[in-house]
Design an enzyme around this catalytic site. Structure first.
Site, PDB file in Angstrom:
ATOM      1  N   HIS A  36       0.086 -11.152  -5.533  1.00 50.22           N
ATOM      2  CA  HIS A  36       1.382 -10.510  -5.297  1.00 50.22           C
ATOM      3  C   HIS A  36       2.545 -11.264  -5.934  1.00 50.22           C
ATOM      4  O   HIS A  36       3.515 -10.649  -6.360  1.00 50.22           O
ATOM      5  CB  HIS A  36       1.613 -10.384  -3.792  1.00 50.22           C
ATOM      6  CG  HIS A  36       0.641  -9.459  -3.123  1.00 50.22           C
ATOM      7  ND1 HIS A  36       0.603  -8.108  -3.383  1.00 50.22           N
ATOM      8  CD2 HIS A  36      -0.332  -9.691  -2.208  1.00 50.22           C
ATOM      9  CE1 HIS A  36      -0.343  -7.538  -2.652  1.00 50.22           C
ATOM     10  NE2 HIS A  36      -0.935  -8.487  -1.946  1.00 50.22           N
ATOM     11  N   HIS A  66       0.832  -1.212   0.000  1.00 48.50           N
ATOM     12  CA  HIS A  66       0.000   0.000   0.000  1.00 48.50           C
ATOM     13  C   HIS A  66       0.862   1.256   0.000  1.00 48.50           C
ATOM     14  O   HIS A  66       0.567   2.218  -0.713  1.00 48.50           O
ATOM     15  CB  HIS A  66      -0.938   0.007   1.201  1.00 48.50           C
ATOM     16  CG  HIS A  66      -1.962  -1.078   1.172  1.00 48.50           C
ATOM     17  ND1 HIS A  66      -2.854  -1.298   2.204  1.00 48.50           N
ATOM     18  CD2 HIS A  66      -2.241  -2.022   0.233  1.00 48.50           C
ATOM     19  CE1 HIS A  66      -3.631  -2.325   1.906  1.00 48.50           C
ATOM     20  NE2 HIS A  66      -3.273  -2.783   0.720  1.00 48.50           N
TER      21      HIS A  66
END
Length: 265
Positions: free
Chosen positions: A238, A66
């Site tokens: 990811h 993030h």
């Protein structure tokens, strides 16, 4: 163009998965993005990735995606991130809290990057296509497709999108010790069977936007500015994102890896 923060940025919260209190100080830098904890400095590069299970971990620093996404969306190329615990805070489950603190920037000497090359990686029904471009990014998650222009749309259209939790997985994730730093206001709850929401979304397509937010953070490990890429992705995680980042990194020899299969994560 290279940029760093104009002054130190301070944030406090709880680790997204661990729930541990953490203090973050983002210092101006001149040598790329790096994370510092307990006397160790970890550059934010694909070579430093040690885990992609539900988040991206660099060395021993967890859930960096993030903040890395916020850096990419604001085109911050250099910063030293000092942590009091080995995981970034959840804040409100999105990148908006990081963006708020990072808006004051300082220009550095520009650096030329080699032109990015075209890549296509897939894993079952998940795939990413990257081409040299002008910042057109598109992500499809289930029946949702979200497309935006980076960095123009990042602050208002991408950064506020919260992390996803499937309603039937919440108890199991918490039993694994994951998501301890989140509350119901910091996630968008999604029913996997109906596609409906268990709480009020910020956008009709918030899951697709958050998945794109994560992907922006993972590809930022390459060092290639988001505005120089056109990216289309479908249901990626990811692991495949960080693998694409490794292939995009300037100086990485092509080696025949531009097209292939990747493990899903």
């Amino acid at each position: 163009m290279r940029q760093t923060v104009a002054d130190a940025v301070r944030l406090n919260g709880r680790g997204l998965h661990s729930g541990r209190p953490v203090r973050v100080v983002i210092h101006p830098g001149t040598d790329g993005i790096a994370f510092r904890y307990n006397g160790t400095r970890i550059p934010a590069t694909p070579d430093a990735v040690t885990s992609t299970d539900r988040s991206t971990t660099l060395g021993g620093i967890a859930t960096v995606e993030h903040l890395m996404s916020a850096f990419a969306g604001l085109e911050i190329t250099d910063a030293e991130v000092e942590l009091s615990a080995p995981e970034l805070p959840a804040l409100d489950g999105s990148a908006a809290g990081f963006v708020t603190g990072l808006t004051s920037k300082h220009q550095l000497e520009p650096t030329d990057h080699p032109a990015p090359r075209e890549l296509f990686l897939e894993d079952g029904d998940a795939w990413i296509r990257v081409t040299p471009g002008t910042g057109r990014w598109s992500y499809t998650f289930n029946a949702q497709t979200f497309t935006c222009s980076l960095p123009t749309d990042y602050v208002t259209q991408v950064a506020p999108a919260r992390t996803i939790a499937l309603t039937h997985e919440v108890a199991a994730l918490q039993a694994r010790g994951l998501g301890q730093g989140l509350d119901l206001g910091a996630v968008v709850l999604l029913d996997a069977e109906t596609g409906g929401y268990g709480n009020e979304p910020r956008y009709p397509d918030e899951p697709a936007r958050h998945k794109l937010l994560d992907l922006i953070g993972d590809l930022a490990l390459s060092g290639v500015p988001a505005r120089r890429l056109d990216v289309t992705a479908y249901r990626t995680g990811h692991r495949i994102g960080t693998r694409v980042a490794a292939l995009l990194r300037p100086g990485r020899a092509p080696g025949g890896e531009g097209r292939g299969r990747a493990s899903r994560g």
